[in-house]
Design an enzyme around this catalytic site. Structure first.
Site, mmCIF file in Angstrom:
data_model
loop_
_atom_site.group_PDB
_atom_site.id
_atom_site.type_symbol
_atom_site.label_atom_id
_atom_site.label_comp_id
_atom_site.label_asym_id
_atom_site.label_seq_id
_atom_site.Cartn_x
_atom_site.Cartn_y
_atom_site.Cartn_z
ATOM 1 N N THR A 117 0.839 -1.202 0.000
ATOM 2 C CA THR A 117 0.000 0.000 0.000
ATOM 3 C C THR A 117 0.875 1.253 0.000
ATOM 4 O OG1 THR A 117 -1.614 -1.212 1.335
ATOM 5 C CG2 THR A 117 -1.907 1.146 1.195
ATOM 6 N N ARG A 147 7.832 -2.680 2.799
ATOM 7 C CA ARG A 147 7.988 -2.774 4.256
ATOM 8 C C ARG A 147 8.333 -4.200 4.650
ATOM 9 N NH1 ARG A 147 2.996 0.947 6.478
ATOM 10 N NH2 ARG A 147 3.684 2.774 5.340
ATOM 11 N N SER A 176 6.168 3.799 8.656
ATOM 12 C CA SER A 176 4.996 4.499 9.166
ATOM 13 C C SER A 176 4.666 4.170 10.616
ATOM 14 C CB SER A 176 3.813 4.210 8.253
ATOM 15 O OG SER A 176 2.734 5.005 8.614
ATOM 16 N N HIS A 177 3.486 3.630 10.841
ATOM 17 C CA HIS A 177 2.990 3.365 12.190
ATOM 18 C C HIS A 177 3.484 2.022 12.723
ATOM 19 C CE1 HIS A 177 0.547 1.684 9.091
ATOM 20 N NE2 HIS A 177 0.149 0.750 9.933
ATOM 21 N N LYS A 202 10.010 4.081 0.616
ATOM 22 C CA LYS A 202 9.029 4.413 -0.409
ATOM 23 C C LYS A 202 9.549 5.528 -1.298
ATOM 24 C CE LYS A 202 6.115 7.326 2.496
ATOM 25 N NZ LYS A 202 4.754 7.803 2.677
ATOM 26 N N ASP A 244 1.811 9.656 13.969
ATOM 27 C CA ASP A 244 2.421 8.326 13.888
ATOM 28 C C ASP A 244 3.924 8.404 13.624
ATOM 29 O OD1 ASP A 244 2.288 9.234 11.298
ATOM 30 O OD2 ASP A 244 2.019 7.226 10.457
ATOM 31 N N ASP A 298 5.908 8.446 11.004
ATOM 32 C CA ASP A 298 6.440 9.380 10.006
ATOM 33 C C ASP A 298 5.624 10.659 9.871
ATOM 34 O OD1 ASP A 298 4.369 7.898 8.888
ATOM 35 O OD2 ASP A 298 5.146 8.125 6.854
ATOM 36 N N ASP A 316 2.407 11.355 9.193
ATOM 37 C CA ASP A 316 1.325 11.634 8.241
ATOM 38 C C ASP A 316 -0.059 11.294 8.781
ATOM 39 O OD1 ASP A 316 1.726 8.923 8.068
ATOM 40 O OD2 ASP A 316 2.128 8.877 5.909
ATOM 41 N N ARG A 317 -0.119 10.505 9.850
ATOM 42 C CA ARG A 317 -1.439 10.172 10.403
ATOM 43 C C ARG A 317 -1.787 11.085 11.566
ATOM 44 N NH1 ARG A 317 -2.441 3.765 10.455
ATOM 45 N NH2 ARG A 317 -1.749 3.357 8.346
ATOM 46 N N THR A 325 -7.746 2.051 -1.200
ATOM 47 C CA THR A 325 -6.884 2.403 -0.066
ATOM 48 C C THR A 325 -5.475 2.724 -0.563
ATOM 49 O OG1 THR A 325 -8.143 1.050 1.442
ATOM 50 C CG2 THR A 325 -5.863 1.483 2.043
ATOM 51 N N GLU A 335 -8.797 9.263 4.897
ATOM 52 C CA GLU A 335 -8.944 7.820 4.988
ATOM 53 C C GLU A 335 -9.293 7.434 6.419
ATOM 54 O OE1 GLU A 335 -6.203 5.464 2.238
ATOM 55 O OE2 GLU A 335 -4.905 6.857 3.277
ATOM 56 N N GLU A 336 -9.978 6.307 6.530
ATOM 57 C CA GLU A 336 -10.332 5.804 7.858
ATOM 58 C C GLU A 336 -9.096 5.467 8.685
ATOM 59 O OE1 GLU A 336 -9.416 2.551 8.512
ATOM 60 O OE2 GLU A 336 -8.697 2.408 6.447
ATOM 61 N N SER A 337 -7.955 5.246 8.009
ATOM 62 C CA SER A 337 -6.741 4.853 8.714
ATOM 63 C C SER A 337 -6.014 6.055 9.307
ATOM 64 C CB SER A 337 -5.816 4.087 7.771
ATOM 65 O OG SER A 337 -5.541 4.867 6.623
ATOM 66 N N LYS A 350 -0.764 12.580 3.167
ATOM 67 C CA LYS A 350 -1.571 12.949 4.310
ATOM 68 C C LYS A 350 -0.659 13.640 5.326
ATOM 69 C CE LYS A 350 -1.548 8.165 6.067
ATOM 70 N NZ LYS A 350 -0.985 7.347 4.987
ATOM 71 N N ARG A 387 -8.721 -6.724 7.671
ATOM 72 C CA ARG A 387 -9.442 -5.560 8.166
ATOM 73 C C ARG A 387 -10.914 -5.710 7.797
ATOM 74 N NH1 ARG A 387 -5.115 -2.668 9.650
ATOM 75 N NH2 ARG A 387 -3.518 -1.980 8.181
HETATM 76 C C1 G16 Z 1 -0.662 3.640 4.390
HETATM 77 C C2 G16 Z 1 -1.270 4.309 3.219
HETATM 78 C C3 G16 Z 1 -2.692 4.658 3.506
HETATM 79 C C4 G16 Z 1 -3.454 3.436 3.946
HETATM 80 C C5 G16 Z 1 -2.751 2.790 5.123
HETATM 81 C C6 G16 Z 1 -3.366 1.468 5.537
HETATM 82 O O1 G16 Z 1 -0.563 4.542 5.436
HETATM 83 O O2 G16 Z 1 -0.580 5.495 2.868
HETATM 84 O O3 G16 Z 1 -3.251 5.196 2.360
HETATM 85 O O4 G16 Z 1 -4.755 3.772 4.300
HETATM 86 O O5 G16 Z 1 -1.427 2.555 4.794
HETATM 87 O O6 G16 Z 1 -3.193 0.566 4.522
HETATM 88 P P1 G16 Z 1 -3.505 -0.973 4.709
HETATM 89 O O7 G16 Z 1 -4.965 -1.020 5.114
HETATM 90 O O8 G16 Z 1 -3.243 -1.555 3.368
HETATM 91 O O9 G16 Z 1 -2.634 -1.486 5.817
HETATM 92 P P2 G16 Z 1 0.806 4.708 6.211
HETATM 93 O O10 G16 Z 1 0.513 5.745 7.251
HETATM 94 O O11 G16 Z 1 1.094 3.340 6.759
HETATM 95 O O12 G16 Z 1 1.788 5.121 5.169
#
Ligand code: G16
Length: 542
Positions: free
Chosen positions: A17, A21, A112-113, A125, A276, A278, A280-281, A343, A362-364, A375, A495
């Site tokens: 996504t 990773r 990320s998180h 990335k 989070d 990095d 962005d969240r 997503t 996004e919901e995330s 984001k 999910r």
């Molecule tokens: C990334 C993507 C987001 C996505 C999230 C969750 O966020 O940039 O667009 O919503 O992963 O993705 P998944 O449901 O596939 O785990 P981040 O903050 O991890 O870069």
């Protein structure tokens, strides 16, 4: 002097996504990171002399890979390599730098998180010249190259000291170490009414920001405490650590428990937020209330005109498919376009570039706007603060008023982490096979009105993405979505996204768990979750 080093392909370097990773030891295999970076350069095919931005969230292994990426970029024709001091750049700050410097792209080192440390996660990335994550055609080209790579190029000299601001020469390139915060903070001052925000803070409004020992610490100290005048101590866990202090830098009710418990307590501040790994969240919490990310997107879109940058209104809203429909109702009222994408922030880039949308979410726990192409956690915090500074209502009052005006969309996401990959694939496959016969089936009081596997045609470039999540919609509009995460590094993460629209204000105070109870039971019946995964409960409910 640069040299060519022979290497052999790995077969598991397909970006998910958001980039590649894996666990740190996986990345530490010989040439693993170098192969991927060389494949980025091969896919990017930039003009010689171009600018590249490099930075990361400071997690374990960042420094080594940043040094490697700088030396490889210098040997691959880049003329200028812009790097955050000590290798630090939040994802939105990197996006801003790419745009501001007219760079051809950027490499962001982050998972990320996901947790960090020697046995934690690491990630790489690539973002393109608009500052946003590489679109699928680029990530596919990177992956193709990783399958056949036989050599990479690197300069023999060492990378410069990352702690010293300024320029040095490396091979034919100039390496420029920049302050990671200043350009970003300047951008935020352009977007928001900092004078009003300072007045709000000076009026005794109390805020708390949990940086979770991740990259936003320095940004939040500078913006919230120095520029807005919030007292020292407003930012907690503000020192970035290679292992995030042993925590899981994911701003949700489970991992940001310290913040949530303070915000639910008797002496809670007026406003709480977290970001989070990095940056962005975002998580937004009022006194006694956690704002769901889908609701936050809707509230930000409905009130964006209160901030200077959006005073003329917004062009449209985009949300990922699993994000609740709360923002759709705002778009309808504002008479602006609403776009439903797969997503992944990369799907918003074209819509933002074409001027079709201004705000995305996004919901995330991700929200952002056309100011960058990622984001942006602190942006969401500042937009909330700008709205609060103008409306002078509490977060709870703003939410209650929003629900009265638009209705409330109850929403939960249930995550089943690190489940067996074959079991997860089997669950999804079984759902897909039953899709055609699902419409008309009854589960308790719920009747399926439609069921499909989401696919998306990009309205700007016409590209098509299929298999993006199974949607089961019930008459009345309630919905269950099943999807496998594309960001996990171990096994599979299932999910399950559950939502129900409630127009009746008398029911808006219900607990989401109660409001969604029948749908949650139905999700298990349709998805056969317990039977197939062996799990009685989700690991995380957001
Ligand atoms: C990334 C993507 C987001 C996505 C999230 C969750 O966020 O940039 O667009 O919503 O992963 O993705 P998944 O449901 O596939 O785990 P981040 O903050 O991890 O870069």
């Amino acid at each position: 002097m640069s040299k060519t080093v022979a290497t052999r392909p790995y077969d598991d370097q397909k970006p998910g996504t958001s980039g590649l990773r894996k666990r740190v030891p996986h990345f530490q295999q010989p040439n693993y990171a170098a192969n991927f970076i060389q494949s980025i350069f091969a896919a990017a095919r930039v003009e010689p002399g171009s600018t590249l931005v490099i930075g990361g969230d400071g997690r374990f292994f960042n420094r080594e890979v940043i040094g490697l990426a700088i030396r490889m970029a210098a040997a691959n024709g880049y003329g200028r390599i812009v790097v955050g001091r000590n290798g630090i750049l939040s994802t939105p700050a990197a996006s801003n730098l790419i745009r501001k410097r007219g760079a051809s792209g950027g490499i962001i080192l982050s998972a990320s998180h996901n947790p960090g440390g020697p046995n934690g996660d690491f990630g790489i990335k690539y973002n393109v010249s608009n500052g946003g994550p590489a679109p699928e055609k680029v990530t596919e080209a990177i992956f193709r190259h990783t399958r056949t790579i036989s050599e990479y190029r690197i300069v023999e000299d060492a990378a410069p000291d990352l702690s010293v601001l300024g320029e040095t020469r490396l091979g034919d390139a100039t390496v420029e170490i920049v302050d990671p915060v200043s350009d970003y903070a300047a951008l935020m001052e352009e977007l928001f009414d900092f004078a009003k925000l300072r007045d709000l803070v000076a009026s005794g409004f109390r805020l708390r920001f949990d940086a979770m020992h991740a990259v936003t610490g320095p940004y939040a100290h500078e913006i919230l405490e120095k520029r807005l005048g919030a007292p020292a101590g407003t930012v907690i866990n503000g020192e970035p650590k290679e292992d995030f202090g042993g925590g899981h830098p994911d701003p949700n009710a489970v991992y940001a428990a310290e913040l949530i418990s303070e915000m639910m307590g008797p002496a809670a501040p007026d406003f709480g937020a977290a970001s989070d790994g990095d940056g962005d969240r975002n998580l937004i919490v009022g006194r006694g209330i956690v704002v769901s990310p889908s609701d936050s997107l809707a509230v930000l879109a409905a009130n964006a005109h209160l901030a200077p940058a959006y005073a003329k209104g917004i062009a449209g809203i985009a949300r990922s498919m699993p994000t609740s429909g709360a923002a759709d109702r705002v778009a309808e009222k504002l008479k602006v376009g609403i776009y439903e994408t797969p997503t992944g922030w990369k799907f918003f880039g074209n819509l933002l570039d074409a001027g079709k949308v201004t705000i995305c979410g996004e919901e995330s726990a991700g929200t952002g706007s056309d100011h960058v192409r990622e984001k942006d956690g602190l942006w969401a915090v500042l937009l909330w603060l700008n709205i609060l500074a103008v409306r002078r209502e509490s977060v709870s009052e703003i939410m209650a008023a929003h629900w009265r005006e638009y209705g409330r969309t109850f929403y939960q996401r249930h995550d089943y982490e690190e489940i067996d990959k074959a079991a997860a694939d089997g669950l999804m496959e079984s759902l897909r096979q039953r899709l055609a016969s699902m419409a008309g089936q009854r589960f308790g009081t719920l009747v399926v009105s439609e069921a499909d596997d989401f696919s998306y045609k990009d309205p700007v470039d016409g590209s098509i993405s299929t298999g993006q999540g199974v949607r089961i919609v019930f008459s009345g509009g309630s919905r269950i979505v099943f999807r496998l995460s594309g960001t996990g590094t171990q096994g599979a993460t299932l999910r399950v996204y559950i939502e129900r629209f409630e127009p009746d204000p008398a029911r808006h105070g219900d607990a989401p768990a109660d409001a969604l109870a029948e749908l949650v039971r139905t999700a298990d019946v349709i998805g056969e979750i317990k039977a197939r995964t062996g799990r009685e409960e989700p690991d995380v409910v957001t």
